[in-house]
Scaffold this active site. Structure first.
Site, PDB file in Angstrom:
ATOM      1  N   LYS A 142      -8.209  -1.190   6.496  1.00 33.01           N
ATOM      2  CA  LYS A 142      -8.753  -1.407   5.165  1.00 33.01           C
ATOM      3  C   LYS A 142      -8.151  -2.559   4.466  1.00 33.01           C
ATOM      4  O   LYS A 142      -8.639  -3.024   3.632  1.00 33.01           O
ATOM      5  CB  LYS A 142      -8.561  -0.596   3.955  1.00 33.01           C
ATOM      6  CG  LYS A 142     -10.361   0.730   3.988  1.00 33.01           C
ATOM      7  CD  LYS A 142      -9.628   2.242   3.090  1.00 33.01           C
ATOM      8  CE  LYS A 142      -8.570   2.912   3.682  1.00 33.01           C
ATOM      9  NZ  LYS A 142      -9.044   4.545   4.165  1.00 33.01           N
TER      10      LYS A 142
ATOM     11  N   ARG B 293     -14.450  13.155   8.751  1.00 36.63           N
ATOM     12  CA  ARG B 293     -12.230  13.742   9.146  1.00 36.63           C
ATOM     13  C   ARG B 293     -12.151  15.149   8.091  1.00 36.63           C
ATOM     14  O   ARG B 293     -11.353  16.257   8.945  1.00 36.63           O
ATOM     15  CB  ARG B 293     -11.016  12.944   9.304  1.00 36.63           C
ATOM     16  CG  ARG B 293     -11.722  11.999  10.742  1.00 36.63           C
ATOM     17  CD  ARG B 293     -10.294  10.323  10.438  1.00 36.63           C
ATOM     18  NE  ARG B 293      -9.100  10.631  10.226  1.00 36.63           N
ATOM     19  CZ  ARG B 293      -8.937  10.303   9.006  1.00 36.63           C
ATOM     20  NH1 ARG B 293      -9.383   8.788   9.096  1.00 36.63           N
ATOM     21  NH2 ARG B 293      -7.304  10.102   9.055  1.00 36.63           N
TER      22      ARG B 293
ATOM     23  N   ASP C  67     -14.488   3.249   8.593  1.00 36.40           N
ATOM     24  CA  ASP C  67     -13.210   4.176   8.111  1.00 36.40           C
ATOM     25  C   ASP C  67     -13.878   5.581   6.591  1.00 36.40           C
ATOM     26  O   ASP C  67     -13.979   6.950   7.004  1.00 36.40           O
ATOM     27  CB  ASP C  67     -12.290   3.426   6.636  1.00 36.40           C
ATOM     28  CG  ASP C  67     -11.719   4.185   6.808  1.00 36.40           C
ATOM     29  OD1 ASP C  67     -10.916   4.789   7.847  1.00 36.40           O
ATOM     30  OD2 ASP C  67     -11.528   4.276   5.682  1.00 36.40           O
TER      31      ASP C  67
ATOM     32  N   HIS D 112       0.815  -1.119   0.158  1.00 36.94           N
ATOM     33  CA  HIS D 112      -0.122  -0.299   0.534  1.00 36.94           C
ATOM     34  C   HIS D 112       0.957   0.885   0.167  1.00 36.94           C
ATOM     35  O   HIS D 112       1.547   1.446   0.572  1.00 36.94           O
ATOM     36  CB  HIS D 112      -1.358   0.167   1.136  1.00 36.94           C
ATOM     37  CG  HIS D 112      -1.708   1.605   1.216  1.00 36.94           C
ATOM     38  ND1 HIS D 112      -2.497   1.200   0.424  1.00 36.94           N
ATOM     39  CD2 HIS D 112      -1.286   2.566   1.495  1.00 36.94           C
ATOM     40  CE1 HIS D 112      -3.629   2.479   0.943  1.00 36.94           C
ATOM     41  NE2 HIS D 112      -3.135   2.815   1.264  1.00 36.94           N
TER      42      HIS D 112
ATOM     43  N   SER E  52      -6.917   4.175   9.621  1.00 38.49           N
ATOM     44  CA  SER E  52      -7.592   4.088   8.450  1.00 38.49           C
ATOM     45  C   SER E  52      -7.438   3.408   7.247  1.00 38.49           C
ATOM     46  O   SER E  52      -7.596   2.333   7.302  1.00 38.49           O
ATOM     47  CB  SER E  52      -8.069   5.370   8.053  1.00 38.49           C
ATOM     48  OG  SER E  52      -8.198   5.949   6.731  1.00 38.49           O
TER      49      SER E  52
HETATM   50  N1  URA Z   1      -5.774   7.262   3.409  1.00 30.20           N
HETATM   51  C1  URA Z   1      -6.712   6.732   3.829  1.00 30.20           C
HETATM   52  O1  URA Z   1      -6.791   5.595   3.457  1.00 30.20           O
HETATM   53  N2  URA Z   1      -7.150   7.160   5.384  1.00 30.20           N
HETATM   54  C2  URA Z   1      -6.224   8.350   6.148  1.00 30.20           C
HETATM   55  O2  URA Z   1      -6.728   8.963   7.254  1.00 30.20           O
HETATM   56  C3  URA Z   1      -5.518   8.943   5.331  1.00 30.20           C
HETATM   57  C4  URA Z   1      -4.887   9.159   4.416  1.00 30.20           C
END
Ligand code: URA
Ligand code: CA
Length: 434
Positions: free
Chosen positions: A187, A168, A161, A82, A183
């Site tokens: 995922k 946010r 999320d 990632h 976050s």
């Molecule tokens: N990328 C994400 O998936 N979440 C965040 O909070 C910041 C960047």
């Protein structure tokens, strides 16, 4: 349990228990807790922070808020990669075939691009016919036989999320290390990863603007991984200029193909070897990073990585003729050189703005509804540290609309800093956190 008490507790600097974290994540996902209370809690978290235990509990609460992909039918250790988001970041297209050629299963779920960063699916759609729609059993079968498959977002992964990130975004609480780390990790875990290699970008085009901040974020994510039993390695890499030379969909695919043919730009090759070798080690296909790097280089020399790309594209309906003959990719009508008006050395290329310029040409989406133009984008001809004389070509704009193309030329010139006496001392890789 009352949300009021959680807000008060965090506001006053105390630790939230696992049950309290699960309570607010679950309640917010189901719509039982209003935005204004969660906003207040996020702001309290922003100022008072979360410790490692709280951050891990938040991660798992978000994982458990929706579907978790069951990839247990895939043989071997599934390692996901990632990137925290970059410009011209073609690594997935290069790495996938390289590590798959070594038998590492790559079961990738990818997104489309939004804003100045590109998405892997958009890039792969430069192959005529390529599709990311397939049932889960075919996805698993492809990974087991080819070792590489890529699907679009399926299922309802980490819905907490999704909601929290949107909140946010409008309450200035994005840039808190615990919130970003949980976050991202939630995922990856919901998408079925056994182990994770993270590319934490630092610099102009990235979330984290300094190596120190990037290290804090990287460390936080590696520790979440350790805490919940997913081996995680984070590479901190430079985003103070775009990676490689190509920015744009078909252009980046061509760059990836070139790289798999052994003719890739130095920085892209180096980063792929660093990320890839860590994936190979986490998948237990090599004992050391050094050994893994040699194995990966061999996949390029022998052509096995390029063959793997062909197998993968063909299995998902894509036309592979353009791999041998890249002139068959969609091409822009106009290729306009960007000519330097200064002499000296390139000291900076503003990545984020370069990404936006490519987007405005049609390579990316300004909104979710925008339609991608596969052919357009930018090819850099000079990178940081390169000498430039007046009249030299620093980049090429690939445009289908001449007016947009001419605007891009001006904008690129404004985003290149060229000075006398510059010494390039920014590394590609700052640090590795294990
Ligand atoms: N990328 C994400 O998936 N979440 C965040 O909070 C910041 C960047
Ligand atoms: Ca690139």
């Amino acid at each position: 349990m009352r949300m009021y008490d959680l807000i008060l507790k965090k506001r006053n600097g105390h630790e939230l228990t696992k049950e309290e974290i699960e309570f607010f994540v679950d309640g917010y996902t189901k719509g039982n807790i209003p935005d204004y209370q969660v906003s207040a809690l996020l702001m309290a978290i922003y100022f008072q922070k979360m410790n490692k235990r709280e951050t891990s509990d938040l991660t798992m609460a978000m994982v458990n808020s929706g579907d978790i992909l069951d990839l247990s039918a895939i043989e071997g250790i599934k390692v996901d990669k990632h990137s925290t988001g970059g410009v011209g970041d073609t690594t997935t297209l290069v790495l996938g075939p390289m590590v798959a050629a070594l038998g590492v299963p790559v079961a990738k779920m990818s997104g489309r691009g939004l804003g100045h960063t590109g998405g892997t699916i958009d890039k792969l759609e430069a192959f005529k016919g390529f599709s990311v729609e397939m049932p889960q059993d075919k996805f698993i079968k492809n990974v087991n036989s080819i070792k590489l498959a890529l699907v679009g977002q399926t299922g309802d992964l980490a819905p907490a999320d999704k909601k929290l990130y949107a909140l946010r975004d409008v309450t200035t609480t994005v840039d808190n290390v615990s919130l970003i780390a949980s976050s991202i990790m939630s995922k990856k875990i919901a998408a079925g990863a056994d182990a994770i290699v993270l590319d934490v970008k630092v610099g102009d085009g990235a979330f984290m603007k300094t190596p120190e901040d990037a290290k804090i974020l990287a460390t936080e994510m590696v520790e979440i991984g350790k805490h919940i039993g997913r081996n995680t390695v984070a590479i901190i890499s430079d985003m103070d200029q775009p990676l490689g030379l190509a920015i744009g969909n078909a252009l980046e695919v061509e760059e990836a193909i070139k790289t798999l043919k052994g003719e890739g730009p130095e920085d892209l090759v180096e980063l792929c070897l660093e990320l890839g070798s860590n994936m190979v080690v986490l998948a237990k296909k090599a004992n050391t990073v050094k050994e893994a790097k040699e194995m990966l280089k061999e996949t390029i020399k022998s052509g096995s990585a390029l063959n793997k790309l062909k197998e993968f594209i063909a299995a998902q309906g894509g036309d592979i003729e353009c791999i041998d003959d890249t002139s068959k990719f969609p091409k822009a009508k106009h290729i306009i050189p960007v000519i330097s008006e200064k002499s000296g050395k390139v000291s900076k290329i503003h990545s984020e703005n370069i990404g936006i310029i490519a987007m405005e040409l049609g390579a990316g989406r300004a909104t979710k509804e925008s339609i991608i133009d596969q052919a357009v984008g930018i090819i850099l001809n000079k990178k940081r540290g390169n000498e430039v004389a007046v009249g030299d070509i620093i980049a090429y704009v690939h445009a289908n609309d001449l007016e947009k193309g001419n605007k891009a030329v001006k904008d690129i010139l404004a985003n290149y800093e060229i000075v006398e006496g510059y010494e390039n001392n920014i590394p590609l890789i700052y640090d590795i956190v294990r």
